[in-house]
Scaffold this motif. Structure first.
Motif, PDB file in Angstrom:
ATOM      1  N   GLU A 183     -12.667  -5.591   3.627  1.00 43.72           N
ATOM      2  CA  GLU A 183     -13.225  -4.443   4.329  1.00 43.72           C
ATOM      3  C   GLU A 183     -12.692  -3.133   3.754  1.00 43.72           C
ATOM      4  O   GLU A 183     -13.437  -2.160   3.576  1.00 43.72           O
ATOM      5  N   ALA A 184     -11.396  -3.118   3.444  1.00 38.51           N
ATOM      6  CA  ALA A 184     -10.793  -1.912   2.863  1.00 38.51           C
ATOM      7  C   ALA A 184     -11.376  -1.628   1.483  1.00 38.51           C
ATOM      8  O   ALA A 184     -11.572  -0.460   1.111  1.00 38.51           O
ATOM      9  N   TYR A 185     -11.653  -2.682   0.717  1.00 36.98           N
ATOM     10  CA  TYR A 185     -12.267  -2.495  -0.595  1.00 36.98           C
ATOM     11  C   TYR A 185     -13.636  -1.831  -0.462  1.00 36.98           C
ATOM     12  O   TYR A 185     -13.935  -0.848  -1.154  1.00 36.98           O
ATOM     13  N   SER A 215       0.820  -1.204   0.000  1.00 33.39           N
ATOM     14  CA  SER A 215       0.000   0.000   0.000  1.00 33.39           C
ATOM     15  C   SER A 215       0.859   1.261   0.000  1.00 33.39           C
ATOM     16  O   SER A 215       2.012   1.263   0.453  1.00 33.39           O
TER      17      SER A 215
END
Length: 511
Positions: free
Chosen positions: A344-346, A244
Motif C-alpha cells: 500500500e505504501a508503494y 524507514s
C-alpha cells in the motif's frame, strides 16, 4: 535420503535463554499457510532483556576473542542445522522465492563466519603502543597503549526486507557479538516465525559455550512503545536500525534525548542514482536500460540499494535507454511484497510522485493488494532541482527518470542530491572527463561509487561500505555491511603506565 527438519514457531519471546509467553498476541500475516499467534512485546519484557544483557556484559566483553569466534561459528552451524525449516517458514511469511531465501541464509552464515575470522586475526582492535621515554626533556614520556573496547549491550531492530541477513542473526547482531556486546533484538512483525527459529539457533550456541544467558534476547514486535522502551533503556549502549526514514528519525531523536545519549546507527533511505553519461548512452543504450530495469525490479524493489533514479541526457541516445528500460518493465511480472502495508505504501508513493507538477507517467500497471508492479515516470532535471519531494524514496519497483540538457545538468543533479548509499556512473572512455568532474561531488554524497554496474547486490567483504551521509544513514563514518561494521560497537581506550596484569588480555602480549 534425509528427512526435512520441520519447526513450527510458537510466537514466544526469548529472554536470556528462557522462552516467554505474554497475554496479548497479534496474528502474523503470511503469504501462505496458517497465521501465527505472536506474543506481543511489552516495555516490561524489554526491561527484563536489557537488564540481563547488562548483567552479561562484563563477562562477555572479557571473553577471549577465540571464544566469541567459536560462538559466531556455532550460530552459523545451528542456523544451517535448521536450514529447511528456516527456508520453509521464511517463504511462507514473506513470499520470497526459495533461491532468494537460500541465498540470504548463506549470506547470513557467511558473515557470521567472516566476523569469526576478523576476531581471530585481531586486526580490528587497532592496537597502538607509544613506549615510555623516562629521559625525555622537559618531561618524561609515559607508556601509552590503545585498544578498541566494546561499548556495551546493543539493541538491534530487525529489518522487514531482509528477514535473515539484516534481522535476528544479521550483520548488526553478528558484528555486535563479535565486538563483545550482548544483543537485544526487537523482531519484525513481518516475519516473527523466522525470527523465532533463528533466535533458537543463537540460544543453542550461547548455551553450548557456557556464555551468560543474557548475551542474546529476542523481544517480538508490538506497538511503538516496545521500540521506544528499547532505545531508552539505561542498559542499552548503542542501537542498530534498518528501516524507514520516519521511524529511524524518531528513534534517533530518542537516543539523543536520553540523559546519557547513545549512538544510533540507522540506515534509513536512498534513491541510489544512476548517471548514464552521453557516450555510454550512445554505445550501450539497450544494455544499460535493461540492466537498470532488472536492478529496479529485483526483489520487488525492496532493497535499500534499489536504483530509483535514472539520470540521462535528452535526445535520441537517452530515448533509447528509456525505451529499453520501459520494454523490460512492461514484461516484468507482478511480485508479492513483504506485507500488505508495504504494498500500500508503494502504491501511495508511486502515485504521489506521479501527481507532482511536471512529472509524466511512462508506465503504470495495476496490481493486487499485496503485489507490486513496475512503474516509471519522467521529468526534467530542472523540476527535480526545484522540488525536494521528487528526491524522496519510493520503496518498491518505481523508477524516476531525470532528463538533463547538457553536461552541466549532470553536475547540477549530482550537487543537489541528498546523502545516498550508492551512486552509479555508466561510462565509456569518452565520458571520463565528465566523470572526473562528477566523482569528487558524488563521493561526498554516497558511501559506494559504482562504475558500469548496478547497486543491488552488496558484497560482504572487508572493503565494502554500506553507508552514506544523511538521510541514507545517521552515521556516515560507518558501514553496516563488511568487516568494518564491527567498529560501530567499539570505542578506543588508552592505558597510561598501566601494570601488565591490569591490561586487557589483547594488550598484555608485549607489555
Amino acid at each position: 535420503m534425509t528427512a526435512k527438519t520441520t519447526i513450527e514457531p510458537t510466537g514466544r519471546h526469548l529472554i536470556a535463554g528462557e522462552w516467554v509467553a505474554t497475554g496479548q498476541t497479534f496474528e502474523s500475516c503470511p503469504v501462505s499457510g496458517p497465521a501465527i499467534h505472536v506474543c506481543r512485546g511489552t516495555p516490561e519484557l524489554v526491561a527484563r532483556a536489557a537488564r540481563a544483557a547488562g548483567a552479561a556484559f562484563p563477562a562477555f566483553a572479557a571473553a577471549p576473542r577465540r571464544t566469541r569466534a567459536r560462538l559466531l561459528e556455532a550460530i552459523a552451524d545451528a542456523i544451517e542445522a535448521r536450514a529447511d525449516a528456516i527456508t520453509e517458514i521464511c517463504m511462507r511469511e514473506t513470499g520470497l522465492p526459495e533461491p532468494r531465501v537460500v541465498g540470504e541464509r548463506g549470506r547470513t552464515t557467511g558473515q557470521l563466519r567472516l566476523f569469526a575470522q576478523v576476531l581471530r586475526s585481531g586486526d580490528y582492535l587497532d592496537r597502538r603502543h607509544d613506549p615510555a621515554d623516562p629521559a625525555r626533556q622537559p618531561l618524561p614520556k609515559p607508556d601509552l597503549r590503545m585498544i578498541q573496547r566494546p561499548l556495551g549491550p546493543v539493541a538491534v531492530f530487525g529489518a522487514s526486507n531482509f528477514p535473515l541477513a539484516f534481522s535476528v542473526a544479521g550483520g548488526d547482531t553478528a558484528s555486535a557479538l563479535a565486538a563483545g556486546c550482548p544483543v537485544v533484538v526487537k523482531g519484525h512483525e513481518a516475519h516473527p516465525g523466522t525470527g523465532e527459529v533463528v533466535a533458537g539457533a543463537i540460544a543453542e550456541a550461547v548455551e553450548s559455550l557456557g556464555l551468560p544467558a543474557g548475551t542474546f534476547s529476542l523481544v517480538q514486535g508490538g506497538g511503538i512503545d516496545v521500540g521506544q522502551a528499547l532505545v531508552r533503556d539505561p542498559h542499552i549502549a548503542a542501537v542498530g536500525f534498518t528501516g524507514s526514514l520516519r521511524a529511524g528519525r524518531a528513534l534517533f531523536d530518542l537516543c539523543a534525548a536520553r540523559p546519557d545519549p547513545i549512538p544510533f546507527f540507522g540506515e534509513l533511505g536512498s534513491v541510489n542514482p544512476v548517471f548514464v553519461l552521453p557516450g555510454a548512452a550512445r554505445a550501450r543504450a539497450r544494455e544499460i536500460g535493461e540492466g537498470w530495469a532488472a536492478s529496479l525490479t529485483l526483489g520487488a524493489g525492496q532493497f535499500c540499494t534499489n536504483p530509483g533514479l535514472l539520470v540521462v541526457e535528452a535526445g535520441a541516445a537517452g530515448d533509447a535507454v528509456v525505451a529499453a528500460a520501459r520494454a523490460m518493465l512492461e514484461a516484468a511480472p507482478r511480485q508479492v511484497m513483504l506485507t500488505p502495508a508495504m504494498a500500500e505504501a508503494y502504491r501511495a508513493g508511486r502515485d504521489r510522485i506521479a501527481g507532482l507538477p511536471g512529472v509524466r507517467t511512462i508506465l503504470r500497471c495495476e496490481c493486487g493488494p499485496r503485489e507490486a508492479a513496475p512503474a516509471l515516470a519522467e521529468t526534467e532535471a530542472e523540476r527535480f532541482l526545484s522540488d525536494p519531494a521528487l528526491a524522496e524514496e519510493v520503496f518498491g519497483p518505481f523508477g524516476l527518470i531525470l532528463r538533463v540538457r547538457d553536461r552541466e545538468g549532470f553536475e547540477a543533479v549530482a550537487a543537489a542530491l541528498q546523502g545516498q548509499l550508492t551512486a552509479t556512473l555508466q561510462i565509456v572512455p569518452d565520458d571520463h572527463d565528465l566523470a572526473a568532474r562528477l566523482v569528487p561531488v558524488l563521493e561526498r554524497k554516497a558511501g559506494r561509487l559504482i562504475a558500469n554496474g548496478f547497486p543491488t547486490g552488496v558484497e560482504v567483504s572487508p572493503a565494502m561500505v554500506h553507508g552514506g551521509p544523511w538521510p541514507a544513514t545517521t552515521a556516515p563514518g560507518h558501514t553496516s555491511v563488511g568487516t568494518l561494521a564491527i567498529r560501530r560497537w567499539l570505542r578506543p581506550v588508552c592505558y597510561q603506565d598501566m601494570p601488565a596484569d591490569l591490561l586487557p588480555e589483547d594488550l598484555r602480549a608485549d607489555a
